[in-house]
Scaffold this motif. Structure first.
Motif, PDB file in Angstrom:
ATOM      1  N   ARG A  20       0.833  -1.184   0.000  1.00  0.00           N
ATOM      2  CA  ARG A  20       0.000   0.000   0.000  1.00  0.00           C
ATOM      3  C   ARG A  20       0.875   1.244   0.000  1.00  0.00           C
ATOM      4  O   ARG A  20       1.860   1.311   0.737  1.00  0.00           O
ATOM      5  CB  ARG A  20      -0.918   0.001   1.209  1.00  0.00           C
ATOM      6  N   PRO A  21       0.521   2.250  -0.799  1.00  0.00           N
ATOM      7  CA  PRO A  21       1.322   3.490  -0.817  1.00  0.00           C
ATOM      8  C   PRO A  21       1.383   4.138   0.556  1.00  0.00           C
ATOM      9  O   PRO A  21       2.400   4.704   0.942  1.00  0.00           O
ATOM     10  CB  PRO A  21       0.579   4.363  -1.836  1.00  0.00           C
ATOM     11  N   GLY A  22       0.283   4.040   1.315  1.00  0.00           N
ATOM     12  CA  GLY A  22       0.272   4.661   2.633  1.00  0.00           C
ATOM     13  C   GLY A  22       1.269   4.043   3.578  1.00  0.00           C
ATOM     14  O   GLY A  22       2.012   4.736   4.267  1.00  0.00           O
ATOM     15  N   SER A  23       1.321   2.692   3.589  1.00  0.00           N
ATOM     16  CA  SER A  23       2.260   2.024   4.477  1.00  0.00           C
ATOM     17  C   SER A  23       3.700   2.292   4.062  1.00  0.00           C
ATOM     18  O   SER A  23       4.593   2.368   4.899  1.00  0.00           O
ATOM     19  CB  SER A  23       1.982   0.526   4.477  1.00  0.00           C
ATOM     20  N   ARG A  24       3.959   2.430   2.759  1.00  0.00           N
ATOM     21  CA  ARG A  24       5.307   2.730   2.300  1.00  0.00           C
ATOM     22  C   ARG A  24       5.738   4.113   2.754  1.00  0.00           C
ATOM     23  O   ARG A  24       6.870   4.313   3.213  1.00  0.00           O
ATOM     24  CB  ARG A  24       5.356   2.635   0.775  1.00  0.00           C
ATOM     25  N   ARG A  25       4.837   5.075   2.651  1.00  0.00           N
ATOM     26  CA  ARG A  25       5.175   6.422   3.123  1.00  0.00           C
ATOM     27  C   ARG A  25       5.410   6.421   4.629  1.00  0.00           C
ATOM     28  O   ARG A  25       6.303   7.117   5.132  1.00  0.00           O
ATOM     29  CB  ARG A  25       4.046   7.400   2.761  1.00  0.00           C
ATOM     30  N   GLU A  26       4.604   5.649   5.356  1.00  0.00           N
ATOM     31  CA  GLU A  26       4.809   5.576   6.807  1.00  0.00           C
ATOM     32  C   GLU A  26       6.167   4.982   7.140  1.00  0.00           C
ATOM     33  O   GLU A  26       6.857   5.437   8.057  1.00  0.00           O
ATOM     34  CB  GLU A  26       3.691   4.746   7.435  1.00  0.00           C
ATOM     35  N   ALA A  27       6.561   3.947   6.377  1.00  0.00           N
ATOM     36  CA  ALA A  27       7.871   3.333   6.632  1.00  0.00           C
ATOM     37  C   ALA A  27       9.007   4.313   6.349  1.00  0.00           C
ATOM     38  O   ALA A  27       9.971   4.408   7.115  1.00  0.00           O
ATOM     39  CB  ALA A  27       8.027   2.079   5.780  1.00  0.00           C
ATOM     40  N   THR A  79      13.151   7.831   8.411  1.00  0.00           N
ATOM     41  CA  THR A  79      13.754   9.169   8.403  1.00  0.00           C
ATOM     42  C   THR A  79      13.856   9.738   9.809  1.00  0.00           C
ATOM     43  O   THR A  79      14.900  10.286  10.207  1.00  0.00           O
ATOM     44  CB  THR A  79      12.904  10.105   7.519  1.00  0.00           C
ATOM     45  N   LEU A  80      12.781   9.601  10.589  1.00  0.00           N
ATOM     46  CA  LEU A  80      12.810  10.114  11.964  1.00  0.00           C
ATOM     47  C   LEU A  80      13.840   9.363  12.810  1.00  0.00           C
ATOM     48  O   LEU A  80      14.523   9.965  13.643  1.00  0.00           O
ATOM     49  CB  LEU A  80      11.418   9.988  12.583  1.00  0.00           C
ATOM     50  N   MET A  81      13.938   8.042  12.578  1.00  0.00           N
ATOM     51  CA  MET A  81      14.921   7.273  13.336  1.00  0.00           C
ATOM     52  C   MET A  81      16.343   7.706  13.003  1.00  0.00           C
ATOM     53  O   MET A  81      17.195   7.855  13.894  1.00  0.00           O
ATOM     54  CB  MET A  81      14.744   5.775  13.049  1.00  0.00           C
ATOM     55  N   LEU A  82      16.627   7.948  11.717  1.00  0.00           N
ATOM     56  CA  LEU A  82      17.967   8.390  11.327  1.00  0.00           C
ATOM     57  C   LEU A  82      18.280   9.770  11.890  1.00  0.00           C
ATOM     58  O   LEU A  82      19.415  10.031  12.322  1.00  0.00           O
ATOM     59  CB  LEU A  82      18.076   8.395   9.799  1.00  0.00           C
ATOM     60  N   VAL A  83      17.271  10.648  11.911  1.00  0.00           N
ATOM     61  CA  VAL A  83      17.487  11.986  12.489  1.00  0.00           C
ATOM     62  C   VAL A  83      17.787  11.872  13.978  1.00  0.00           C
ATOM     63  O   VAL A  83      18.710  12.521  14.504  1.00  0.00           O
ATOM     64  CB  VAL A  83      16.253  12.873  12.241  1.00  0.00           C
ATOM     65  N   ALA A  84      17.030  11.025  14.688  1.00  0.00           N
ATOM     66  CA  ALA A  84      17.242  10.868  16.130  1.00  0.00           C
ATOM     67  C   ALA A  84      18.628  10.285  16.419  1.00  0.00           C
ATOM     68  O   ALA A  84      19.341  10.749  17.319  1.00  0.00           O
ATOM     69  CB  ALA A  84      16.153   9.973  16.713  1.00  0.00           C
TER      70      ALA A  84
END
Length: 303
Positions: free
Chosen positions: A29-36, A41-46
């Protein structure tokens, strides 16, 4: 035939019935891909925010005298790594003595914090007495006061007790953290009353009850209090700077400031000393993290 019920296979022209996806088939699903993507991205920033300064510090400590300590990602990897900056940090200032002073302060601080927080937390959790809730509320209220507010009065009391310029004078004014006391109180409150009643029926007295029944059930919280007490004692800076006048008694958090004058603020040597300073807390956390997580998961910080 309806397109909802059938679909054509490529090249054969035959129609096969539409059905539910096979077990294990990814829906994509496109939605789940965007969520992943957003999650990674947030994990890499943290991770970058947490580990970035530490990696930069390590890079600076390993650089030679001819390499620049400024710049961006291109200068993160040293071209000629060396450990000479660590040797210089130990030889130009008494860094080993400062580490021993900090270790002594941390050992005394952890012991005092552990004993008083455990006994007080047990009394507040399991022994009913008049004004217990008010006493606990007053203790928690004092946690909102920064130490700088009571710095002058604490200095006068410590001086009158004859503890000025002593390691014991560094430890005692901040010997017990309210956070540690609260952790132990919550841990003892989580023990079922039935366990205490069963021990009483078996003939256990107050001291045996405390040592043989209560303490084994709060091991995780004891680990949490140990780590908190060690970090509080190791990271002290303002109070040792005020109460100590003999440089030989300085903890390492205060002693490393002499590197600024001795080497005209050589960032390579200062970074090497800073890495040495943070190494003991990292080791303590690594060896106790399993018990700490167990203590936190066991309800030590439940409200």
């Amino acid at each position: 035939m309806s397109s909802v019920l059938t679909r054509s296979t490529r090249g054969t022209g035959r129609a096969v019935p539409e059905g539910p996806p096979a077990p294990g088939t990814k829906l994509g699903r496109p939605g789940s891909r965007r969520e992943a993507i957003l999650r990674w991205t947030l994990m890499l920033v943290a991770v970058s925010v947490v580990l970035g300064p530490l990696l930069w510090q390590l890079s600076t400590a390993l650089k030679g005298a001819g390499e620049s300590t400024s710049g961006f990602l291109g200068s993160l990897v040293p071209s000629d790594p060396t450990l000479q900056n660590f040797v210089t940090a130990f030889t130009e200032i008494p860094l080993a003595r400062y580490l021993l002073n900090s270790a002594a302060i941390a050992a005394i601080g952890v012991t005092v914090n552990l004993v008083i927080a455990t006994l007080t937390g047990y009394a507040l959790a399991r022994i009913p007495f008049r004004g217990r809730a008010v006493y606990m509320a007053v203790l928690l209220a004092t946690a909102t006061l920064p130490f700088e507010v009571i710095l002058v009065s604490t200095l006068l009391v410590t001086r009158n007790l004859g503890l000025q310029d002593t390691l014991l004078g560094v430890v005692l004014p901040q010997g017990v953290a309210i956070t540690s006391l609260f952790v132990m109180r919550q841990a003892f409150r989580g023990i079922p009353n039935e366990l205490e009643e069963a021990a009483t029926v078996d003939g256990a007295g107050p001291f045996r009850m405390f040592l043989r029944v209560m303490l084994p059930n709060v091991k995780g919280s004891l680990a949490v209090v140990t780590v908190l007490g060690f970090l509080d004692s190791w990271d002290q800076f303002i109070w040792p700077l005020v109460i100590l006048s003999d440089p030989d008694k300085y903890p390492v958090s205060v002693g490393v400031q002499y590197l600024s004058g001795a080497f005209s603020a050589d960032q390579r040597v200062i970074s090497a000393a800073a890495l040495v300073v943070i190494l003991p807390p990292l080791l303590v956390y690594m060896f106790t993290q399993r018990h700490v997580f167990k203590g936190l998961a066991g309800g030590a910080l439940k409200g």
